[in-house]
Design an enzyme around this catalytic site. Structure first.
Site, short mmCIF file in Angstrom:
data_model
loop_
_atom_site.label_atom_id
_atom_site.label_comp_id
_atom_site.label_asym_id
_atom_site.label_seq_id
_atom_site.Cartn_x
_atom_site.Cartn_y
_atom_site.Cartn_z
N GLY A 291 18.46 -0.96 -53.28
CA GLY A 291 19.90 -0.47 -52.84
C GLY A 291 19.76 1.00 -52.95
N SER A 292 21.10 1.51 -53.04
CA SER A 292 21.26 2.82 -53.20
C SER A 292 20.81 3.36 -54.43
CB SER A 292 22.71 3.03 -52.98
OG SER A 292 23.30 2.82 -51.53
N THR A 293 20.70 2.66 -55.49
CA THR A 293 20.09 3.36 -56.64
C THR A 293 18.79 4.21 -56.34
OG1 THR A 293 18.96 1.14 -57.22
CG2 THR A 293 21.07 1.83 -58.46
#
Length: 634
Positions: A291-293
């Site tokens: 995801g956005s990590t």
């Protein structure tokens, strides 16, 4: 018969007899002089009955020499069947001390064998039980030294440490990975016995002492581990999650300070659990969509290639981007409008990262993914590492490049993510993560040190400095504000990823995560924490995992005596939901009548007109309206 013929035959017989006697004498002399040692050894082998004396395995220690895995002295029972005169009595007595049926013991000691064991119930019994058995004076029963592996922290670190089998061989975790160093060399206790297995009258025996294994010191700090374990427990139970995992690492050398997951098990009783629980340490075993990590790495790549000025260049987020006929949406309906690229990162705008993927292009994007270590295992010295799943270069096109930029459609491990993020903030250097610090002998001498291993520099020092500022902005002003701690200058990135099964995303199933480093002026620690399929919470990594990161970071940084930096930190952007705070001024030495502050209240103690002490101390961040206790004196 003629006398001459008789004497002739007699002479032949005498000659033959003399030759035989000579041959026998020669053979006896040869055996006595030349084959003495060989024959003696062979005879002793026939007379010897040897019992193994188990070597003590090396202990496993944390970085401060706290014992994580220890040994408890025990006894194992051996029997020489030929020496047991009353097998029925022996079977009956032994069955009252060890958990074996009388008939099973009788069957075992009735075998035609030089020695037998009572596996597993007669192995690793306590000294108390062995003393009781010894007082029974059972012929042919021998009580031999052994050890039992003990894990004092029970469920904590279980998947990392692993366990040993009944024969003290490592079966899982570090016990297996470093078994050759920990194991040591067994000794023997040998008795001289006659052909029927009876002891010689002088009870002659020889002892070869065992050699202990080496102690293994880890980079792990049990104090930091305890902080992580507490939060793993709270998140797993509090959110009824299917899995929870976390890692704490030193970004400057790859040393793992804490690591763990839930569900877990008690390695003192590993037999009570399934292999699916005890055979995997999730942060190195499980792969998942980050995801956005992952956006931290994409943003660093764009900065490193000088494709954007994050403060001046802008992107208009209308709520979506079309890539190869596919609509990629923003998490915010209608989009975020006009933003600088720094705000694109702060707001975690997926369409904004699609624009960055187009600037990078397929070739450069793929190369940075490789350089950050996502196409291979990290090489961490922990069993069962997964390398994740990524596109082949031939199948990496515009759509794959776009989804990769914001961490979708790919699969990585937590250890890969932490290693890559560490390189983003430590000056650009990618290290091989490691858990082993050194090998130490039983007399406390360091035999070998496991040095940090630098793989390569992925981004420049200048880019890394920019990323530290950008990630601090995410926590102070963007989606990561729940992790903000006054003075500690935390930087990080949130993550909310859907869970795919059989190529289809599960409806309403998410992995919420947060990766952060601190302090951003001189990073000393990186923390990753994720919750799989949580319930009864807001399904955003920043909202749910942010407060967990805040607690972990504040405790670890305080434990490491990291000084707070109020002067240079980026001020937190407040919303209507945030509590307003203020810094406590220095009132010591002032007159009582001069103490004024519209944001604070005061409570006075003692006699006199001069302030001699105050609580809270100078520089403490407190909510507006807090009461300051003032001690007065002369």
């Amino acid at each position: 018969m003629l006398p001459g013929l008789f004497y002739k035959r007699l002479k032949i017989i005498i000659v033959v007899v003399m030759l035989c006697i000579t041959a026998i004498c020669f053979k006896l002399s040869y055996n006595t002089i030349f084959l003495y040692n060989t024959l003696k050894t062979s005879a002793e082998d026939l007379w010897n009955r040897s019992f193994p004396i188990k070597a003590e395995r090396g202990k496993i220690l944390d970085v401060n020499n706290n014992i994580l895995v220890d040994n408890e002295p025990t006894i194992s029972i051996y029997a020489v069947p030929n020496q047991i005169k009353d097998k029925e009595r022996t079977s009956k007595i032994l069955s009252s001390y060890i958990d074996m049926k009388e008939e099973d013991i009788y069957s075992r000691i009735s075998k035609r064998a030089s020695s037998v064991t009572f596996h597993p119930n007669g192995k690793k019994i306590s000294y108390e039980e062995s003393n009781k058995i010894s007082k029974e004076n059972l012929d042919g029963i021998f009580l031999i030294q052994d050890t039992l592996r003990k894990y004092p922290y029970n469920e904590y670190m279980a998947s990392l440490l692993g366990f040993v089998g009944i024969d003290n061989i490592g079966f899982a975790g570090l016990e297996s990975y470093y078994n050759s160093y920990l194991q040591g060399k067994d000794g023997t206790l040998s008795y001289m016995m006659d052909a029927k297995g009876g002891l010689f009258s002088n009870k002659y025996y020889t002892l070869v002492s065992p050699s202990s294994g080496l102690n293994l010191k880890l980079t792990l700090d049990i104090n930091i581990q305890n902080i992580l374990e507490r939060e793993l427990n709270n998140a797993f139970l509090g959110y009824s999650a299917s899995e929870v995992m976390g890692i704490v690492m030193n970004p400057n050398n790859g040393e793992i300070l804490a690591i763990g997951n839930r569900p877990t098990y008690n390695n003192n009783n590993y037999q009570d659990y399934s292999q699916e629980i005890y055979n995997r340490l999730l942060p190195v075993y499980n792969s998942f969509e980050p995801g956005s990590t992952f956006k931290a790495m994409t943003f660093a790549a764009a900065l490193n290639e000088n494709l954007i000025d994050m403060h001046k260049d802008t992107y208009y987020d209308k709520g979506y981007e079309i890539v190869s006929g596919q609509r990629i949406k923003s998490w915010k309906k209608g989009g975020h409008g006009l933003q600088t690229y720094l705000e694109v990162l702060q707001n975690s705008s997926n369409p904004g990262f699609v624009s960055l993927s187009r600037k990078l292009g397929n070739e450069r994007m793929y190369q940075y993914v490789k350089n950050f270590g996502f196409l291979e295992k990290t090489g961490v010295d922990i069993q069962g590492e997964n390398k994740g799943i990524f596109f082949s270069k031939d199948n990496f096109h515009e759509l794959e490049c776009a989804t990769t930029s914001f961490g979708q459609g790919i699969s990585v491990t937590a250890i890969q993510l932490v290693s890559a993020f560490s390189s983003v903030i430590n000056g650009g250097y990618l290290y091989t993560p490691k858990i082993a610090k050194s090998l130490i002998s039983s007399n406390n001498e360091t035999i070998y040190e496991f040095k940090p291993q630098l793989k390569r520099q992925v981004i420049s020092n200048e880019t890394s400095e920019k990323m530290r500022y950008a990630l601090e902005c995410v926590v102070a002003k963007g989606s990561g504000r729940k992790a903000f701690v006054d003075g500690y200058r935390i930087g990080g990135k949130t993550g909310t990823a859907q869970i795919a099964e059989n190529g289809v995303y599960k409806d309403g199933a998410y992995i919420l995560s947060f990766i952060a480093g601190a302090p951003m002026n001189n990073p000393q620690v990186v923390v990753y924490f994720s919750i799989k399929e949580p319930h009864n919470c807001i399904q955003y990594g920043g909202t749910t995992v942010g407060p967990i990161i805040q607690r972990i970071m504040s405790e670890i940084l305080d434990y490491n005596d990291i000084e707070k930096d109020y002067e240079n930190e980026i001020n937190k952007t407040l919303t209507w939901m945030d509590e307003k705070t203020t810094i406590v001024p220095n009132y010591i030495g002032q007159e009582k009548k001069k103490i004024k502050n519209n944001l604070l209240k005061f409570s006075y103690y003692g006699e006199g007109n001069i302030v001699i002490d105050q609580i809270p101390k100078v520089g403490t961040i407190v909510p507006e309206g807090s009461t300051i206790m003032i001690q007065l004196g002369n």
